[in-house]
Structures are given as C-alpha cells and as structure tokens.
Design an enzyme around this catalytic site. Structure first.
Site, PDB file in Angstrom:
ATOM      1  CE  LYS A  64      -3.541  -0.491  -0.512  1.00  0.00           C
ATOM      2  NZ  LYS A  64      -4.156  -0.841  -1.831  1.00  0.00           N
ATOM      3  N   GLY A  66       2.052   2.454  -3.092  1.00  0.00           N
ATOM      4  CA  GLY A  66       2.059   2.934  -4.465  1.00  0.00           C
ATOM      5  C   GLY A  66       2.628   1.923  -5.435  1.00  0.00           C
ATOM      6  CB  THR A  68      -0.915  -1.025  -8.234  1.00  0.00           C
ATOM      7  OG1 THR A  68      -1.093  -2.158  -7.357  1.00  0.00           O
ATOM      8  CG2 THR A  68      -1.683  -1.257  -9.515  1.00  0.00           C
ATOM      9  CG  HIS A 140       4.451  -6.385  -0.994  1.00  0.00           C
ATOM     10  ND1 HIS A 140       4.668  -5.130  -1.492  1.00  0.00           N
ATOM     11  CD2 HIS A 140       3.179  -6.728  -1.349  1.00  0.00           C
ATOM     12  CE1 HIS A 140       3.568  -4.712  -2.116  1.00  0.00           C
ATOM     13  NE2 HIS A 140       2.668  -5.664  -2.054  1.00  0.00           N
ATOM     14  CG  LEU A 259       1.196   6.423 -15.405  1.00  0.00           C
ATOM     15  CD1 LEU A 259       2.647   6.843 -15.205  1.00  0.00           C
ATOM     16  CD2 LEU A 259       0.983   4.992 -14.920  1.00  0.00           C
ATOM     17  CD  GLU A 262     -11.057  10.163 -10.861  1.00  0.00           C
ATOM     18  OE1 GLU A 262     -11.959   9.403 -11.284  1.00  0.00           O
ATOM     19  OE2 GLU A 262     -10.851  10.360  -9.650  1.00  0.00           O
TER      20      GLU A 262
END
Length: 655
Positions: A64, A66, A68, A140, A259, A262
């Site tokens: 979490k 960033g 992706t 990760h 990127l 939205e």
C-alpha cells in the site's frame, strides 16, 4: 471522524489467529524478525534459490505504498509505451513473486472444482520463473528475504523501491486487508498489529530502511509516493533515465494521462476489480470497497485518533530520528525545538523541511553561492544561455520586496491601460523567468496554471519588447546581461529585510503550506537558507551595478512614500512620455488597495489552485497580496530577531 482512543493490551499473536485467518490463510510464522503467512515456510527455500537475471526489473515495496501505480509506470516505459499489450492484467505482465504465500487456495481448490484462480496467482513462483524475459517482478519481501543472488550481488537487475508516509500506509493497509485478506478486526486492533510489526511483510521500518540504505547503488532507484503525487512528470523522467529509456513529449504526456488516478481507478488491467470479483464470486469478500480508494495523502486524518497519531509520530521519529525519509512529525527533540539559534544549518533545514508538505517541497540546490529549489538545476543552463535583447525590460528583486507592484507599474507606464491586453493576467504580460524552479504541475492536469511549466520557453516566445520578472541575483542572470553584451533595462526593487522576512513567512504559509513557527522561518531567512538567498548578497549584487546606465535601483519604502516621484524616475529611465492624465490614471490604478482587488494580476489564481489542491486554507488566507506596509515586522517579529537581522543585513547602508 477518527476512531476512538481505546488503549489495547492484547496478545497480538492471538489477535492474528482470531481475526486474521481464513480459508486461504491458516496462520503465521515469524522469520528473521518478519511476520509472514504460514505458507512461507513451504516456499522459503524456493524463494531463496529463485534464479535472478541481470535483465530483470524488480519493484520492491511495503504493501500500500504505491506499488501498482509504479508497476504500471515502469512496465510502460520499459516496453516502449505498448498500450495494447498493457490491456493484459498487470498481474500477468508484472507478476507478484510471493503472492502464493498471501493467498493459499489449495484447500478451496480441493473442495470446489469450479474454484480456478488466475494462473499468475495460483503458483506465483512458477509463473514468475517462466515469464518471458526481460521479466518484471513485484515483491513485498524485505531485503533479508529476497533471493540469495540479489542479496549477494551476484546478479544485479534493476530494482525500484517505493515508499509512502507510514501514517497513510496504516490506514490504506487496513482497508486493503478487510477487502482482500479476510481481516475481521477493528481499526484499533489493526493499528496495534501495524506499529508492532505484526502485519505481513512487517515491520514497516525493517522493510523500508535496508532499501533506503542501498539507494545509492547504481542498480537501485528509490522513489516516494508523495513525489509521484506532487510531480509525476519528474518521477517519470527519473524512472526513464534509470531504465535507459527515452521518450518524446507526446509519449510522456500520454503516459501522464494514463497514470492519472482517475484513469488508473477505472482501468480493469490494474484496479484489481477482476480479483475482487473472483473473491466475491466465491464468498471470500465480506465488505464493500475498491482496491484503489482515494489515492490521497490526507485520508489518515479521517481515521487516526489523536492518540494514535501521537503514538505513530513518536514511532516514526524513533525509527528515523534524522528524518532522512522526510516523514518526521516533530516529536523528537530536534523536531520539537522552539529555539533554533543553536542548531546547525543541516539540522535547521531538516526541521524546516518537516513543516513543508512533500507535494510542495523540491529540496535545495546551491548555485554560485545562492540557494534554489532542486528544480532550478533543470533550467539553469537555459537561463545562462538565454538570448537577451536591448529592448527587454527586466524587473528584479528578492521575493516579497514589491515585485508584483513594480511589475504592474512598469508594464502600465509602457502600455495603454485601456487596451484588451491590460485585462490579461500580469504573469502573461510580465513573465516570471524561473517560475519552473518553484513548481512542476502535472501536465495532464487541465486545471493547473499554465504559466508555471516551461517558464523559460515562455519568455523566449514573448513578443518584443519583452517584460521579464526574476528573483535571480545579478550573478545568475543570463550571461549576455552580466557581460554587458546586451543592455536591457533592469529595474531592481529592495525592501527592509525584516519586512521581507515577515511577508515571505506568510507567503510560504499560504503558497507552500509551511506550518512551522515564524521564528524557525526567520532563522532560515537570516542564515540565507531560503530560495534566492542570501538576501543581503542578492540585493547588494544589484546595488553594486546601480551606476550602470541600464540599471535602476529602487526601494519599496520609496514607492510607498512617494509613488509619483518613483513613476517619474521610471519614466525618465525608460525614456517614455507620460501625460498628466496618464499619471493620474497610473496613481489610481497602482494604489495598493486597487492592486489588492485587481483580478487581472492573476497571482491569486495560482494561489487558489495550490490551496484547493494541496492546502485547503480559508479564502482569506489564500491571498497573494497582504498588507503592503512598511515597518510591518514591528508587530510580528521579536526585538531580538529584528536586531539580529539588522546586524547581519545592513539595509540602512543602501541609500
């Protein structure tokens, strides 16, 4: 509304067992100080011995932060902007090495023949191992658990590590594990797991800091989520350079739009909706939500109670006492200090930076003895080589010395105030040469002020005679001016440095989100650590040129006391004719109250954009022009600080 301040005294391993196990996760193990799903024990050897290639590209991160977003950026840059192939699910293009330890679906598969997970999730090690080269691999895992060939340096693929404000990560991770990983506990319970390092791939700091310490390795790029939010264009450039790729302006602009949050949120290849739908189909998801939520850095304020926020602030400062990552929340002795006189310059800057939102701070760059933002380095050479014309008119100053007032004055003297162009924004009539050194707005954001980006090019493209504004010292002006190859008219305005310091402090509060004390800001100003500083050195660089026939040196106090006399001085310097009627019109137009209400100046539009996007101050606070008074420092600055500034900056000697 924040969660309650309920203190928890619980067995965290018991909490993991009762609230964080499911049909696809039977339990947990702890290895080398890290918390991992139980299945890691079965796959540890395969991960340790995973064959790495030098042409691999790895994205490493704590969950979490960033990941992706950066995956999609990296993949498209490295694959020459192949948007057709990018329609394939990101998990297939850029597989998650150890996802099989996160979701152990073997029992569900044995019980239900219709349970067929995507191939890149089912046996992630095999899928990644057999991926087409060059492979793009997400993990990760902390550094100490990566494949041996990475740790011992025998293979050196490109590695990008991304991190994010750990407070925001906590909130985002909580929503993620409720949605996708079967966590059924409260936020208070998750918070305890997070700060104690009991979430998978934790502890957070043991994951982040080893990569941070390797950030200077030539195969490592360390980026921050906040930098992607504030200046995605710059991060794209940096990533492309790291990957050895070039791109045209057209390709870059298309990528920036692709990127945008939205776009990413509705892109089925990256938004995890197919995976969430798969979970819902098999009754593995019991809450509503989306993988990509707000993409914001402020959502933590809605969830963390005051007690949690304080606990986490101390936790951050304890693990990063020198604020190297820039997430200091001022709980440490240095960050909480209210007396700054005894701090070293390095420590003073560290404290100052902790009070500036990451979206609006671009670090420092030293050039010819002066301080600038790091963005200045990008335009320094183009300024040095700028073609200058004798017909140019330059307005120069240290910030908050009356630059806007003088710019409007000079332009109005030379032009018809009744013409249509007089109603256009001042920053299009008098271009700010180094505007791009302050900000770089996302070029895909149609609401961003267009005057800021590519500011040098905008000066080059101006029709003659050009009116140009700059805060640069004489030594940093274009070479043709300094060498007197060309002799444009240069009008400099100076102001009492104590009033400059007070006005610049308020400017930085409303324009850059500075939330520190006035005393901290004044100390930075006094030591010459602010942008375009040292103040006295900047002013004196023009004072020393005042006898040159193409240089006019003015003082703000003179403009306040005798504006008609100043106008006549400028008129004579520019060799123009002003009628009595025009003089009366100028005096009315240039009164401070009229200037403050003049929407044609355009400066409040930029302040409003920054305020609406980043700061959310009141409408009254979000004003560029404040009081315009002389001696305003007397009501806002201590006598001690005023005396120190007077001693160091001999403004009274400039006459």
């Amino acid at each position: 509304m924040g969660h309650s301040n309920k203190s928890l005294s619980i067995d965290l391993d018991e909490l993991l067992k009762n609230k964080f196990t499911s049909s696809f996760r039977s339990g947990y193990t702890h290895y080398k100080g890290h918390t991992l799903p139980k299945r890691y024990e079965e796959l540890q050897e395969a991960i340790d011995n995973f064959e790495v290639y030098d042409d691999d590209v790895w994205i490493c991160s704590f969950p979490k932060t960033g990941t992706t977003w950066s995956q999609e950026m990296i993949w498209l840059i490295a694959n020459d902007f192949d948007y057709v192939s990018a329609e394939e699910n990101l998990g297939a293009r850029f597989p998650f090495l150890e996802v099989s330890i996160v979701f152990d679906w073997r029992q569900l598969q044995a019980e239900n023949e219709d349970f067929v997970p995507p191939i890149f999730l089912d046996d992630s090690l095999k899928f990644t191992r057999e991926a087409k080269r060059p492979r793009f691999i997400k993990t990760h895992l902390p550094w100490s658990l990566l494949p041996k060939q990475l740790q011992d340096g025998s293979k050196r693929p490109k590695i990008v590590y991304i991190t994010r404000d750990p407070k925001v990560v906590c909130v985002s991770y909580f929503h993620h594990v409720r949605l996708l990983e079967g966590f059924t506990g409260s936020f208070e319970e998750f918070f305890q797991l997070y700060v104690k390092g009991k979430v998978i791939f934790g502890p957070f700091w043991d994951n982040v800091l080893p990569f941070w310490n390797k950030r200077h390795d030539n195969n490592m790029l360390f980026i921050k989520y906040e930098d992607m939010k504030s200046n995605l264009s710059e991060v794209v450039d940096k990533t492309a350079g790291f990957l050895g790729k070039q791109m045209s302006d057209e390709e870059k602009n298309k990528l920036l739009k692709h990127l945008s949050f939205e776009s990413m949120k509705t892109n089925m290849a990256v938004n995890y909706e197919p995976i969430i739908d798969f979970h819902r189909k098999h009754n593995l998801v019991h809450v509503d939500g989306a993988f990509m939520r707000s993409g914001s850095k402020v959502n933590r304020k809605m969830e963390l109670s005051q007690e949690m926020d304080q606990v986490m602030s101390a936790w951050i400062d304890e693990n990063d006492p020198n604020n190297e990552l820039g997430y200091c929340y001022r709980q440490s002795k240095m960050c909480s200090s209210t007396t700054f006189e005894n701090l070293t310059n390095e420590d003073l800057i560290t404290v100052y930076e902790s009070y500036i939102p990451k979206d609006l701070h671009h670090g420092f760059y030293k050039f010819r003895g002066y301080n600038f933002t790091s963005l200045y380095e990008n335009i320094q050479q183009s300024i040095e080589d700028l073609e200058v014309f004798d017909s140019d008119i330059w307005v120069t100053s240290v910030p908050k010395s009356g630059t806007t007032w003088l710019s409007e004055t000079v332009w109005s003297i030379c032009n018809d105030l009744k013409s249509p162009i007089a109603k256009t924004p001042l920053n299009t009539r008098v271009r700010f040469l180094e505007y791009s050194s302050l900000f770089h707005f996302d070029e895909s954001d149609d609401t961003a002020p267009s005057e800021v980006n590519n500011s040098v090019r905008k000066v080059i493209d101006m029709p003659s005679p050009r009116f140009i504004k700059s805060h640069l010292p004489w030594q940093c002006l274009p070479q043709e001016i300094r060498s007197f190859i060309k002799r444009p008219r240069v009008i400099h305005v100076a102001r009492d440095p104590k009033d400059v310091a007070v006005s610049f402090y308020h400017h930085n509060r409303h324009f850059r989100g500075f939330s520190g004390s006035p005393e901290l800001f004044y100390e930075m100003f006094l030591r010459g650590l602010m942008r375009w500083s040292p103040y006295d050195k900047n002013v004196l660089s023009y004072w020393e040129q005042r006898k040159e026939p193409n240089v006019l040196f003015l003082k703000f106090e003179e403009m306040k006391k005798n504006m008609p006399g100043v106008i006549k001085k400028i008129v004579g310097f520019l060799n123009v004719v002003v009628s009595d009627d025009k003089m009366a019109e100028l005096l009315q137009h240039l009164s401070f109250e009229n200037m403050k209400k003049n929407k044609d100046l355009g400066v409040d539009d930029i302040v409003k954009y920054i305020n609406d996007k980043y700061l959310h101050n009141s409408e009254e606070e979000a004003k560029f022009l404040r009081k315009g008074e002389t001696g305003a420092h007397k009501s806002e600055m201590s006598a001690k600080m005023a005396a120190r500034i007077d001693k160091c900056m001999k403004y009274s000697n400039i006459c």
